[in-house]
Design a protein around this motif. Structure first.
Motif, PDB file in Angstrom:
ATOM      1  N   ALA A  39       0.831  -1.202   0.000  1.00  0.00           N
ATOM      2  CA  ALA A  39       0.000   0.000   0.000  1.00  0.00           C
ATOM      3  C   ALA A  39       0.870   1.259   0.000  1.00  0.00           C
ATOM      4  CB  ALA A  39      -0.919   0.000   1.217  1.00  0.00           C
ATOM      5  N   VAL A  40       0.442   2.255  -0.819  1.00  0.00           N
ATOM      6  CA  VAL A  40       1.139   3.542  -0.918  1.00  0.00           C
ATOM      7  C   VAL A  40       0.089   4.658  -0.878  1.00  0.00           C
ATOM      8  CG1 VAL A  40       2.670   4.997  -2.299  1.00  0.00           C
ATOM      9  CG2 VAL A  40       2.922   2.503  -2.378  1.00  0.00           C
ATOM     10  N   ILE A  41       0.332   5.691  -0.038  1.00  0.00           N
ATOM     11  CA  ILE A  41      -0.520   6.875  -0.032  1.00  0.00           C
ATOM     12  C   ILE A  41       0.302   8.039  -0.580  1.00  0.00           C
ATOM     13  CG2 ILE A  41      -1.895   8.464   1.366  1.00  0.00           C
ATOM     14  CD1 ILE A  41      -2.316   6.277   3.379  1.00  0.00           C
ATOM     15  N   TYR A  42      -0.286   8.767  -1.550  1.00  0.00           N
ATOM     16  CA  TYR A  42       0.432   9.914  -2.115  1.00  0.00           C
ATOM     17  C   TYR A  42      -0.566  11.036  -2.404  1.00  0.00           C
ATOM     18  CZ  TYR A  42      -1.162   7.859  -6.566  1.00  0.00           C
ATOM     19  OH  TYR A  42      -1.920   7.330  -7.584  1.00  0.00           O
ATOM     20  N   ASP A  43      -0.041  12.289  -2.520  1.00  0.00           N
ATOM     21  CA  ASP A  43      -0.930  13.432  -2.706  1.00  0.00           C
ATOM     22  C   ASP A  43      -1.120  13.750  -4.191  1.00  0.00           C
ATOM     23  OD1 ASP A  43       1.340  14.697  -3.567  1.00  0.00           O
ATOM     24  OD2 ASP A  43       1.629  15.883  -1.742  1.00  0.00           O
ATOM     25  N   GLU A  44      -1.785  14.855  -4.479  1.00  0.00           N
ATOM     26  CA  GLU A  44      -2.090  15.244  -5.852  1.00  0.00           C
ATOM     27  C   GLU A  44      -0.842  15.483  -6.682  1.00  0.00           C
ATOM     28  OE1 GLU A  44      -4.909  18.525  -5.018  1.00  0.00           O
ATOM     29  OE2 GLU A  44      -6.227  17.466  -6.415  1.00  0.00           O
ATOM     30  N   ASN A  45       0.246  15.871  -6.009  1.00  0.00           N
ATOM     31  CA  ASN A  45       1.507  16.132  -6.700  1.00  0.00           C
ATOM     32  C   ASN A  45       2.375  14.885  -6.841  1.00  0.00           C
ATOM     33  OD1 ASN A  45       0.969  18.962  -6.942  1.00  0.00           O
ATOM     34  ND2 ASN A  45       1.502  19.188  -4.772  1.00  0.00           N
ATOM     35  N   GLU A  46       1.790  13.735  -6.520  1.00  0.00           N
ATOM     36  CA  GLU A  46       2.460  12.432  -6.603  1.00  0.00           C
ATOM     37  C   GLU A  46       3.662  12.352  -5.665  1.00  0.00           C
ATOM     38  OE1 GLU A  46       3.153  11.820 -10.771  1.00  0.00           O
ATOM     39  OE2 GLU A  46       1.080  11.222 -11.129  1.00  0.00           O
ATOM     40  N   VAL A  47       3.564  13.076  -4.547  1.00  0.00           N
ATOM     41  CA  VAL A  47       4.553  12.958  -3.482  1.00  0.00           C
ATOM     42  C   VAL A  47       4.068  11.888  -2.516  1.00  0.00           C
ATOM     43  CG1 VAL A  47       5.670  14.103  -1.547  1.00  0.00           C
ATOM     44  CG2 VAL A  47       5.310  15.341  -3.691  1.00  0.00           C
TER      45      VAL A  47
END
Length: 486
Positions: free
Chosen positions: A161-169
Protein backbone atom coordinates in the motif's frame (compact mmCIF):
# COMPACT_ATOMS: atom_id res chain seq x y z
CA UNK A 1 -9.22 -19.86 6.02
CA UNK A 2 -12.92 -20.58 5.72
CA UNK A 3 -14.17 -21.84 2.34
CA UNK A 4 -17.87 -22.08 1.54
CA UNK A 5 -18.62 -24.44 -1.34
CA UNK A 6 -21.49 -25.58 -3.53
CA UNK A 7 -21.75 -28.03 -6.43
CA UNK A 8 -19.02 -30.50 -5.46
CA UNK A 9 -20.69 -33.56 -4.03
CA UNK A 10 -18.08 -36.18 -3.13
CA UNK A 11 -15.38 -34.23 -5.02
CA UNK A 12 -14.98 -31.98 -1.98
CA UNK A 13 -13.25 -34.84 -0.13
CA UNK A 14 -10.50 -34.85 -2.76
CA UNK A 15 -10.11 -31.08 -2.48
CA UNK A 16 -9.86 -31.19 1.32
CA UNK A 17 -7.25 -33.95 1.16
CA UNK A 18 -5.11 -31.82 -1.18
CA UNK A 19 -5.06 -28.98 1.34
CA UNK A 20 -3.98 -31.43 4.05
CA UNK A 21 -1.34 -32.90 1.75
CA UNK A 22 0.03 -29.38 1.17
CA UNK A 23 0.25 -28.97 4.98
CA UNK A 24 -2.07 -25.93 4.92
CA UNK A 25 -3.57 -25.71 8.38
CA UNK A 26 -6.81 -24.19 9.67
CA UNK A 27 -8.84 -24.61 6.47
CA UNK A 28 -12.54 -25.00 7.20
CA UNK A 29 -14.86 -26.23 4.42
CA UNK A 30 -18.55 -25.39 4.88
CA UNK A 31 -21.22 -26.49 2.41
CA UNK A 32 -23.25 -23.56 1.13
CA UNK A 33 -26.96 -23.81 0.28
CA UNK A 34 -27.97 -21.20 -2.29
CA UNK A 35 -31.67 -21.13 -1.46
CA UNK A 36 -32.18 -18.43 1.16
CA UNK A 37 -28.67 -16.96 1.13
CA UNK A 38 -27.19 -16.93 4.62
CA UNK A 39 -25.44 -13.56 4.80
CA UNK A 40 -23.75 -14.39 8.09
CA UNK A 41 -22.14 -17.47 6.53
CA UNK A 42 -20.85 -15.33 3.66
CA UNK A 43 -19.44 -12.66 5.99
CA UNK A 44 -17.47 -15.31 7.85
CA UNK A 45 -16.15 -16.92 4.65
CA UNK A 46 -12.95 -16.01 2.85
CA UNK A 47 -14.01 -17.63 -0.39
CA UNK A 48 -16.99 -19.15 -2.16
CA UNK A 49 -16.20 -22.13 -4.34
CA UNK A 50 -18.65 -23.16 -7.09
CA UNK A 51 -17.89 -26.69 -8.25
CA UNK A 52 -18.36 -28.52 -11.57
CA UNK A 53 -21.65 -30.08 -10.39
CA UNK A 54 -23.37 -26.72 -9.76
CA UNK A 55 -26.55 -26.43 -11.88
CA UNK A 56 -26.57 -22.66 -12.54
CA UNK A 57 -23.38 -20.84 -11.45
CA UNK A 58 -24.52 -17.50 -12.92
CA UNK A 59 -27.71 -17.50 -10.83
CA UNK A 60 -25.72 -18.38 -7.70
CA UNK A 61 -23.32 -15.49 -8.32
CA UNK A 62 -26.18 -13.03 -8.80
CA UNK A 63 -27.84 -14.19 -5.58
CA UNK A 64 -24.63 -13.76 -3.61
CA UNK A 65 -23.68 -10.43 -5.20
CA UNK A 66 -26.86 -8.86 -3.81
CA UNK A 67 -25.52 -9.50 -0.30
CA UNK A 68 -21.72 -9.39 -0.65
CA UNK A 69 -19.73 -8.03 -3.61
CA UNK A 70 -16.40 -8.25 -1.76
CA UNK A 71 -16.30 -12.02 -1.39
CA UNK A 72 -14.07 -13.78 -3.94
CA UNK A 73 -15.92 -16.39 -5.99
CA UNK A 74 -14.04 -19.14 -7.83
CA UNK A 75 -15.84 -21.31 -10.40
CA UNK A 76 -14.22 -24.68 -11.08
CA UNK A 77 -15.87 -26.38 -14.08
CA UNK A 78 -14.48 -29.55 -15.59
CA UNK A 79 -11.91 -28.75 -18.36
CA UNK A 80 -14.37 -29.66 -21.13
CA UNK A 81 -16.93 -27.23 -19.61
CA UNK A 82 -14.48 -24.33 -19.23
CA UNK A 83 -15.18 -22.49 -22.50
CA UNK A 84 -18.95 -22.73 -22.04
CA UNK A 85 -18.70 -21.49 -18.44
CA UNK A 86 -16.52 -18.53 -19.47
CA UNK A 87 -19.01 -17.56 -22.17
CA UNK A 88 -21.90 -17.72 -19.70
CA UNK A 89 -20.08 -15.38 -17.31
CA UNK A 90 -18.86 -13.08 -20.08
CA UNK A 91 -22.35 -12.46 -21.46
CA UNK A 92 -24.07 -12.15 -18.09
CA UNK A 93 -24.50 -8.55 -16.83
CA UNK A 94 -23.64 -7.59 -13.26
CA UNK A 95 -20.81 -10.07 -12.75
CA UNK A 96 -18.06 -8.35 -10.76
CA UNK A 97 -14.30 -8.63 -11.01
CA UNK A 98 -14.29 -10.76 -7.86
CA UNK A 99 -15.32 -13.80 -9.95
CA UNK A 100 -12.60 -16.12 -11.27
CA UNK A 101 -13.07 -19.12 -13.58
CA UNK A 102 -10.47 -21.83 -13.85
CA UNK A 103 -10.59 -25.52 -14.75
CA UNK A 104 -11.04 -28.15 -12.05
CA UNK A 105 -7.99 -30.41 -11.90
CA UNK A 106 -7.09 -33.47 -9.88
CA UNK A 107 -3.69 -32.14 -8.83
CA UNK A 108 -2.51 -29.53 -6.33
CA UNK A 109 -2.29 -26.61 -8.77
CA UNK A 110 -5.73 -25.30 -7.79
CA UNK A 111 -4.62 -24.67 -4.18
CA UNK A 112 -2.57 -21.59 -5.07
CA UNK A 113 -5.55 -20.17 -7.00
CA UNK A 114 -7.84 -20.56 -3.99
CA UNK A 115 -5.30 -19.08 -1.57
CA UNK A 116 -4.84 -16.06 -3.82
CA UNK A 117 -8.62 -15.58 -4.14
CA UNK A 118 -8.99 -15.70 -0.35
CA UNK A 119 -6.28 -13.04 -0.03
CA UNK A 120 -8.18 -10.88 -2.50
CA UNK A 121 -11.28 -11.11 -0.28
CA UNK A 122 -9.21 -9.95 2.72
CA UNK A 123 -7.76 -7.10 0.68
CA UNK A 124 -11.14 -5.90 -0.58
CA UNK A 125 -12.63 -6.00 2.90
CA UNK A 126 -9.63 -4.19 4.38
CA UNK A 127 -9.80 -1.56 1.67
CA UNK A 128 -13.53 -1.12 2.26
CA UNK A 129 -12.85 -0.47 5.96
CA UNK A 130 -10.18 2.09 4.99
CA UNK A 131 -12.67 3.94 2.78
CA UNK A 132 -15.21 4.04 5.59
CA UNK A 133 -12.68 5.64 7.97
CA UNK A 134 -11.52 8.16 5.38
CA UNK A 135 -14.74 10.16 5.80
CA UNK A 136 -13.70 11.06 9.39
CA UNK A 137 -12.83 14.78 10.02
CA UNK A 138 -9.18 15.59 9.39
CA UNK A 139 -6.90 18.38 10.69
CA UNK A 140 -6.33 21.32 8.35
CA UNK A 141 -2.58 20.77 8.10
CA UNK A 142 -1.57 18.13 5.54
CA UNK A 143 1.36 17.06 7.75
CA UNK A 144 -1.15 16.16 10.44
CA UNK A 145 -3.51 14.37 8.08
CA UNK A 146 -4.33 10.95 9.63
CA UNK A 147 -2.16 9.25 7.02
CA UNK A 148 0.30 8.43 9.79
CA UNK A 149 -2.50 6.88 11.78
CA UNK A 150 -3.20 4.56 8.85
CA UNK A 151 0.40 3.32 8.64
CA UNK A 152 -0.16 0.78 11.42
CA UNK A 153 -3.29 -0.43 9.66
CA UNK A 154 -1.58 -0.66 6.26
CA UNK A 155 1.36 -2.54 7.77
CA UNK A 156 -1.00 -5.40 8.63
CA UNK A 157 -2.65 -5.51 5.21
CA UNK A 158 -1.86 -8.59 3.03
CA UNK A 159 -1.08 -6.18 0.19
CA UNK A 160 1.45 -3.46 -0.72
CA UNK A 161 0.00 0.00 0.00
CA UNK A 162 1.14 3.54 -0.92
CA UNK A 163 -0.52 6.88 -0.03
CA UNK A 164 0.43 9.91 -2.12
CA UNK A 165 -0.93 13.43 -2.71
CA UNK A 166 -2.09 15.24 -5.85
CA UNK A 167 1.51 16.13 -6.70
CA UNK A 168 2.46 12.43 -6.60
CA UNK A 169 4.55 12.96 -3.48
CA UNK A 170 4.53 9.80 -1.36
CA UNK A 171 3.13 10.36 2.14
CA UNK A 172 3.27 6.80 3.42
CA UNK A 173 4.07 3.29 2.24
CA UNK A 174 4.13 -0.01 4.12
CA UNK A 175 7.06 -2.45 4.23
CA UNK A 176 5.56 -4.58 1.45
CA UNK A 177 5.54 -1.56 -0.90
CA UNK A 178 9.09 -0.64 0.13
CA UNK A 179 10.26 -4.13 -0.79
CA UNK A 180 8.48 -4.11 -4.17
CA UNK A 181 9.19 -0.53 -5.26
CA UNK A 182 12.66 -0.43 -3.76
CA UNK A 183 13.87 -0.46 -0.16
CA UNK A 184 15.62 2.89 -0.60
CA UNK A 185 12.58 4.64 -2.09
CA UNK A 186 12.06 7.91 -0.20
CA UNK A 187 8.74 9.56 0.55
CA UNK A 188 9.70 12.52 -1.62
CA UNK A 189 10.66 10.44 -4.64
CA UNK A 190 8.06 12.01 -6.89
CA UNK A 191 9.82 11.25 -10.18
CA UNK A 192 9.85 7.49 -9.60
CA UNK A 193 6.15 7.31 -8.68
CA UNK A 194 5.10 9.45 -11.66
CA UNK A 195 7.09 7.25 -14.04
CA UNK A 196 5.79 4.05 -12.44
CA UNK A 197 2.15 5.13 -12.81
CA UNK A 198 2.44 6.63 -16.31
CA UNK A 199 4.30 3.65 -17.78
CA UNK A 200 1.76 1.12 -16.50
CA UNK A 201 -1.40 3.13 -17.19
CA UNK A 202 -3.90 1.52 -19.56
CA UNK A 203 -3.85 3.91 -22.53
CA UNK A 204 -7.36 2.90 -23.61
CA UNK A 205 -8.85 3.33 -20.10
CA UNK A 206 -7.47 6.31 -18.15
CA UNK A 207 -7.39 5.59 -14.44
CA UNK A 208 -6.89 1.87 -15.03
CA UNK A 209 -3.49 0.20 -14.81
CA UNK A 210 -1.98 -2.84 -16.48
CA UNK A 211 -0.47 -5.60 -14.33
CA UNK A 212 3.26 -5.02 -13.91
CA UNK A 213 6.21 -7.41 -13.53
CA UNK A 214 8.86 -6.40 -10.99
CA UNK A 215 11.75 -8.71 -10.07
CA UNK A 216 9.88 -11.75 -11.37
CA UNK A 217 6.67 -10.89 -9.49
CA UNK A 218 3.39 -10.04 -11.27
CA UNK A 219 1.50 -7.21 -9.54
CA UNK A 220 -2.02 -5.87 -10.02
CA UNK A 221 -2.32 -2.07 -9.55
CA UNK A 222 -5.42 -0.45 -8.03
CA UNK A 223 -5.67 3.28 -7.30
CA UNK A 224 -8.49 5.10 -5.51
CA UNK A 225 -8.85 8.76 -4.49
CA UNK A 226 -10.35 10.45 -1.42
CA UNK A 227 -10.63 13.93 0.08
CA UNK A 228 -10.47 15.44 3.56
CA UNK A 229 -12.73 18.18 4.92
CA UNK A 230 -10.61 20.82 3.18
CA UNK A 231 -11.22 19.19 -0.21
CA UNK A 232 -7.57 18.21 -0.51
CA UNK A 233 -7.28 15.02 -2.53
CA UNK A 234 -5.14 12.02 -1.75
CA UNK A 235 -4.63 8.64 -3.40
CA UNK A 236 -4.19 5.09 -2.20
CA UNK A 237 -2.36 2.65 -4.48
CA UNK A 238 -2.61 -1.07 -3.72
CA UNK A 239 -0.25 -3.60 -5.33
CA UNK A 240 -1.57 -7.15 -5.22
CA UNK A 241 0.84 -10.03 -5.88
CA UNK A 242 -0.59 -12.19 -8.69
CA UNK A 243 2.52 -14.34 -9.22
CA UNK A 244 1.07 -17.62 -7.90
CA UNK A 245 -2.13 -17.03 -9.82
CA UNK A 246 -0.28 -16.28 -13.07
CA UNK A 247 1.91 -19.37 -12.79
CA UNK A 248 -1.04 -21.59 -11.89
CA UNK A 249 -3.17 -20.22 -14.72
CA UNK A 250 -0.27 -20.84 -17.10
CA UNK A 251 -0.04 -24.47 -15.96
CA UNK A 252 -3.81 -24.92 -16.27
CA UNK A 253 -3.74 -23.34 -19.73
CA UNK A 254 -1.03 -25.80 -20.77
CA UNK A 255 -3.11 -28.69 -19.43
CA UNK A 256 -6.17 -27.49 -21.33
CA UNK A 257 -4.11 -27.26 -24.53
CA UNK A 258 -2.90 -30.81 -23.97
CA UNK A 259 -6.50 -31.97 -23.52
CA UNK A 260 -7.52 -30.24 -26.74
CA UNK A 261 -4.61 -31.86 -28.57
CA UNK A 262 -5.59 -35.23 -27.08
CA UNK A 263 -9.17 -34.77 -28.33
CA UNK A 264 -7.89 -33.93 -31.82
CA UNK A 265 -5.59 -36.96 -31.71
CA UNK A 266 -8.52 -39.16 -30.72
CA UNK A 267 -10.55 -37.90 -33.69
CA UNK A 268 -7.63 -38.55 -36.01
CA UNK A 269 -7.15 -42.01 -34.53
CA UNK A 270 -10.84 -42.84 -35.08
CA UNK A 271 -10.68 -41.52 -38.66
CA UNK A 272 -7.59 -43.60 -39.43
CA UNK A 273 -9.05 -46.76 -37.92
CA UNK A 274 -12.48 -46.32 -39.53
CA UNK A 275 -11.30 -45.13 -42.96
CA UNK A 276 -7.66 -45.94 -43.73
CA UNK A 277 -7.82 -49.40 -42.15
CA UNK A 278 -11.07 -50.20 -43.95
CA UNK A 279 -9.57 -50.34 -47.45
CA UNK A 280 -6.80 -52.94 -46.87
CA UNK A 281 -9.01 -55.04 -44.59
CA UNK A 282 -11.83 -55.09 -47.16
CA UNK A 283 -9.34 -55.96 -49.91
CA UNK A 284 -7.87 -58.88 -47.91
CA UNK A 285 -11.36 -60.18 -47.08
CA UNK A 286 -12.68 -60.06 -50.66
CA UNK A 287 -9.55 -61.53 -52.27
CA UNK A 288 -9.41 -64.34 -49.70
CA UNK A 289 -13.09 -65.14 -50.29
CA UNK A 290 -12.52 -65.37 -54.07
CA UNK A 291 -9.57 -67.72 -53.63
CA UNK A 292 -11.47 -69.97 -51.24
CA UNK A 293 -14.34 -70.41 -53.73
CA UNK A 294 -11.95 -72.48 -55.84
CA UNK A 295 -11.84 -73.06 -59.59
CA UNK A 296 -9.38 -70.22 -60.08
CA UNK A 297 -6.26 -70.70 -62.23
CA UNK A 298 -3.02 -70.92 -60.27
CA UNK A 299 -1.58 -67.82 -61.94
CA UNK A 300 -4.63 -65.78 -60.85
CA UNK A 301 -4.37 -67.17 -57.31
CA UNK A 302 -0.72 -66.06 -57.12
CA UNK A 303 -1.73 -62.58 -58.37
CA UNK A 304 -4.43 -62.34 -55.67
CA UNK A 305 -2.03 -63.57 -52.97
CA UNK A 306 0.44 -60.82 -53.97
CA UNK A 307 -2.36 -58.26 -53.63
CA UNK A 308 -3.26 -59.70 -50.21
CA UNK A 309 0.39 -59.40 -49.20
CA UNK A 310 0.44 -55.78 -50.42
CA UNK A 311 -2.74 -54.93 -48.46
CA UNK A 312 -1.26 -56.66 -45.42
CA UNK A 313 1.92 -54.58 -45.69
CA UNK A 314 -0.15 -51.38 -45.99
CA UNK A 315 -2.11 -52.35 -42.90
CA UNK A 316 1.09 -53.11 -41.02
CA UNK A 317 2.56 -49.73 -42.00
CA UNK A 318 -0.57 -47.92 -40.81
CA UNK A 319 -0.54 -49.80 -37.52
CA UNK A 320 3.16 -49.10 -36.99
CA UNK A 321 2.51 -45.45 -37.76
CA UNK A 322 -0.18 -45.26 -35.06
CA UNK A 323 2.18 -46.87 -32.56
CA UNK A 324 4.89 -44.31 -33.33
CA UNK A 325 2.34 -41.48 -33.14
CA UNK A 326 1.19 -42.56 -29.68
CA UNK A 327 4.77 -43.11 -28.56
CA UNK A 328 5.66 -39.45 -29.20
CA UNK A 329 3.24 -38.42 -26.43
CA UNK A 330 5.14 -40.28 -23.73
CA UNK A 331 7.34 -38.38 -21.32
CA UNK A 332 10.85 -38.53 -22.73
CA UNK A 333 13.39 -40.50 -20.74
CA UNK A 334 16.26 -39.27 -22.92
CA UNK A 335 19.10 -37.49 -21.18
CA UNK A 336 19.49 -33.80 -22.00
CA UNK A 337 22.81 -33.04 -23.63
CA UNK A 338 24.82 -30.23 -25.20
CA UNK A 339 24.44 -31.22 -28.85
CA UNK A 340 26.38 -29.83 -31.81
CA UNK A 341 24.23 -29.41 -34.93
CA UNK A 342 27.16 -30.29 -37.19
CA UNK A 343 27.84 -33.57 -35.35
CA UNK A 344 24.17 -34.57 -35.48
CA UNK A 345 23.81 -33.73 -39.19
CA UNK A 346 27.01 -35.59 -40.16
CA UNK A 347 25.82 -38.61 -38.18
CA UNK A 348 22.51 -38.68 -40.10
CA UNK A 349 24.22 -38.01 -43.44
CA UNK A 350 26.43 -41.08 -42.85
CA UNK A 351 23.27 -43.20 -42.75
CA UNK A 352 22.09 -41.68 -46.05
CA UNK A 353 25.57 -41.68 -47.61
CA UNK A 354 24.94 -44.20 -50.42
CA UNK A 355 21.60 -42.67 -51.38
CA UNK A 356 22.95 -39.10 -51.38
CA UNK A 357 25.82 -40.17 -53.63
CA UNK A 358 23.50 -42.09 -55.95
CA UNK A 359 21.25 -39.08 -56.58
CA UNK A 360 24.23 -36.66 -56.52
CA UNK A 361 22.64 -34.53 -53.76
CA UNK A 362 24.45 -31.49 -52.34
CA UNK A 363 24.06 -30.87 -48.61
CA UNK A 364 25.28 -27.49 -47.35
CA UNK A 365 25.25 -26.26 -43.75
CA UNK A 366 26.09 -23.13 -41.81
CA UNK A 367 25.70 -23.46 -38.04
CA UNK A 368 27.68 -20.34 -37.14
CA UNK A 369 24.48 -18.62 -35.97
CA UNK A 370 24.13 -21.20 -33.21
CA UNK A 371 26.46 -24.18 -33.03
CA UNK A 372 25.01 -26.03 -30.01
CA UNK A 373 21.74 -26.64 -28.21
CA UNK A 374 20.68 -28.32 -24.96
CA UNK A 375 18.11 -30.80 -26.20
CA UNK A 376 16.94 -34.41 -26.33
CA UNK A 377 19.38 -36.20 -28.61
CA UNK A 378 16.87 -38.74 -29.94
CA UNK A 379 14.46 -35.94 -30.87
CA UNK A 380 17.09 -33.82 -32.62
CA UNK A 381 18.38 -36.82 -34.57
CA UNK A 382 14.81 -37.76 -35.58
CA UNK A 383 14.11 -34.16 -36.62
CA UNK A 384 17.18 -33.87 -38.85
CA UNK A 385 16.62 -37.35 -40.29
CA UNK A 386 13.01 -36.56 -41.24
CA UNK A 387 14.00 -33.25 -42.80
CA UNK A 388 16.74 -34.88 -44.86
CA UNK A 389 14.52 -37.82 -45.84
CA UNK A 390 11.67 -35.55 -46.97
CA UNK A 391 13.99 -33.44 -49.10
CA UNK A 392 15.32 -36.59 -50.80
CA UNK A 393 11.86 -38.08 -51.37
CA UNK A 394 10.37 -34.94 -52.87
CA UNK A 395 13.32 -33.78 -54.97
CA UNK A 396 12.79 -32.37 -58.44
CA UNK A 397 13.77 -34.44 -61.50
CA UNK A 398 14.70 -31.22 -63.31
CA UNK A 399 17.68 -30.19 -61.15
CA UNK A 400 20.31 -31.45 -58.75
CA UNK A 401 19.00 -31.69 -55.21
CA UNK A 402 20.44 -29.03 -52.88
CA UNK A 403 19.64 -28.97 -49.16
CA UNK A 404 20.76 -26.08 -46.95
CA UNK A 405 20.81 -26.27 -43.12
CA UNK A 406 21.24 -23.05 -41.11
CA UNK A 407 20.88 -21.96 -37.49
CA UNK A 408 20.37 -18.66 -35.68
CA UNK A 409 19.32 -17.33 -32.28
CA UNK A 410 15.98 -15.49 -32.18
CA UNK A 411 14.56 -14.22 -28.89
CA UNK A 412 14.01 -17.30 -26.70
CA UNK A 413 14.44 -19.84 -29.49
CA UNK A 414 17.20 -21.64 -31.36
CA UNK A 415 16.06 -21.53 -35.00
CA UNK A 416 16.97 -24.31 -37.42
CA UNK A 417 16.02 -23.74 -41.08
CA UNK A 418 16.10 -26.52 -43.68
CA UNK A 419 15.67 -25.39 -47.30
CA UNK A 420 15.57 -27.53 -50.44
CA UNK A 421 14.97 -26.96 -54.16
CA UNK A 422 12.52 -29.83 -54.58
CA UNK A 423 9.02 -30.04 -56.07
CA UNK A 424 7.52 -27.81 -53.34
CA UNK A 425 4.07 -27.80 -51.73
CA UNK A 426 0.90 -25.90 -52.65
CA UNK A 427 0.31 -24.36 -49.21
CA UNK A 428 -2.91 -22.63 -50.28
CA UNK A 429 -4.52 -26.03 -50.85
CA UNK A 430 -2.70 -28.14 -48.26
CA UNK A 431 -1.54 -25.96 -45.34
CA UNK A 432 -4.41 -27.01 -43.06
CA UNK A 433 -3.62 -30.69 -43.69
CA UNK A 434 0.17 -30.47 -43.97
CA UNK A 435 0.94 -31.80 -40.47
CA UNK A 436 -1.97 -34.22 -40.16
CA UNK A 437 -0.84 -37.83 -39.76
CA UNK A 438 -1.25 -40.23 -42.69
CA UNK A 439 -1.76 -37.37 -45.16
CA UNK A 440 0.30 -37.37 -48.38
CA UNK A 441 0.09 -34.82 -51.22
CA UNK A 442 1.97 -36.64 -53.95
CA UNK A 443 2.60 -40.20 -55.10
CA UNK A 444 6.22 -39.38 -56.01
CA UNK A 445 7.52 -41.34 -53.01
CA UNK A 446 6.23 -44.12 -50.79
CA UNK A 447 5.47 -43.65 -47.11
CA UNK A 448 2.74 -43.35 -44.49
CA UNK A 449 2.53 -39.55 -44.52
CA UNK A 450 3.58 -39.55 -40.87
CA UNK A 451 6.97 -37.79 -40.95
CA UNK A 452 5.83 -34.14 -40.78
CA UNK A 453 3.25 -34.96 -38.13
CA UNK A 454 5.91 -36.56 -35.94
CA UNK A 455 8.26 -33.60 -36.43
CA UNK A 456 5.60 -31.12 -35.39
CA UNK A 457 4.63 -33.17 -32.33
CA UNK A 458 8.20 -33.54 -31.09
CA UNK A 459 8.96 -29.85 -31.54
CA UNK A 460 5.74 -28.61 -29.91
CA UNK A 461 6.00 -31.07 -27.05
CA UNK A 462 9.35 -29.51 -26.24
CA UNK A 463 7.91 -25.97 -26.36
CA UNK A 464 8.75 -24.97 -29.95
CA UNK A 465 6.88 -24.48 -33.22
CA UNK A 466 7.31 -24.84 -37.00
CA UNK A 467 6.80 -22.45 -39.93
CA UNK A 468 6.75 -23.49 -43.60
CA UNK A 469 7.56 -21.53 -46.77
CA UNK A 470 6.92 -23.29 -50.06
CA UNK A 471 5.62 -22.96 -53.62
CA UNK A 472 5.05 -25.67 -56.24
CA UNK A 473 8.19 -26.15 -58.30
CA UNK A 474 10.30 -23.83 -56.14
CA UNK A 475 11.24 -25.99 -53.17
CA UNK A 476 10.38 -25.85 -49.48
CA UNK A 477 11.85 -24.26 -46.37
CA UNK A 478 11.00 -25.49 -42.87
CA UNK A 479 11.81 -22.91 -40.16
CA UNK A 480 11.95 -24.75 -36.85
CA UNK A 481 11.87 -22.79 -33.58
CA UNK A 482 13.40 -25.03 -30.91
CA UNK A 483 12.88 -24.19 -27.23
CA UNK A 484 16.17 -24.95 -25.55
CA UNK A 485 16.13 -26.78 -22.22
CA UNK A 486 17.71 -24.86 -19.36
Amino acid sequence: MKISYIGFGELIDSLESRFKKAAIQAVDFVEFVDSGVNTETLKESDLLLIGPLAVNPVKIIHNISRHDRLLAIVILPFPEQLVKAKQAILFSPGIGTNVLITAYSADDSVIAVLQNAARKTAQRRSFSRVQQHISMPAPTQVNHFPVKNLEVFFEKLPVCAVIYDENEVILSLNSCAKEVLGKHLTHSDKHYLHEFLSVNQDKANPGQYEPVEINGRFLDIKVTSFSDENKERFNIMLLNDLTDKRLTEQKLHERINLLEIANQDMEQFINVVSHDFKTPITSISLLTELILKGGMPQEKQLEFIKKIRQSSDNLKALLQGLIVLIDTKRVPSDKLEHLKFEDELLFIMKQYEDLLQEINAEVVYDFSGREEIIYLEAHLKSLISNMLSNAVKYRSAERQLRIVFKTRQEKGYVVLSVKDNGIGIDLKKNMDKLFNPFKRFTNQASGTGLGLSLIKRMIERNGGYVEVLSSPGEGTEFIIFLKEYT
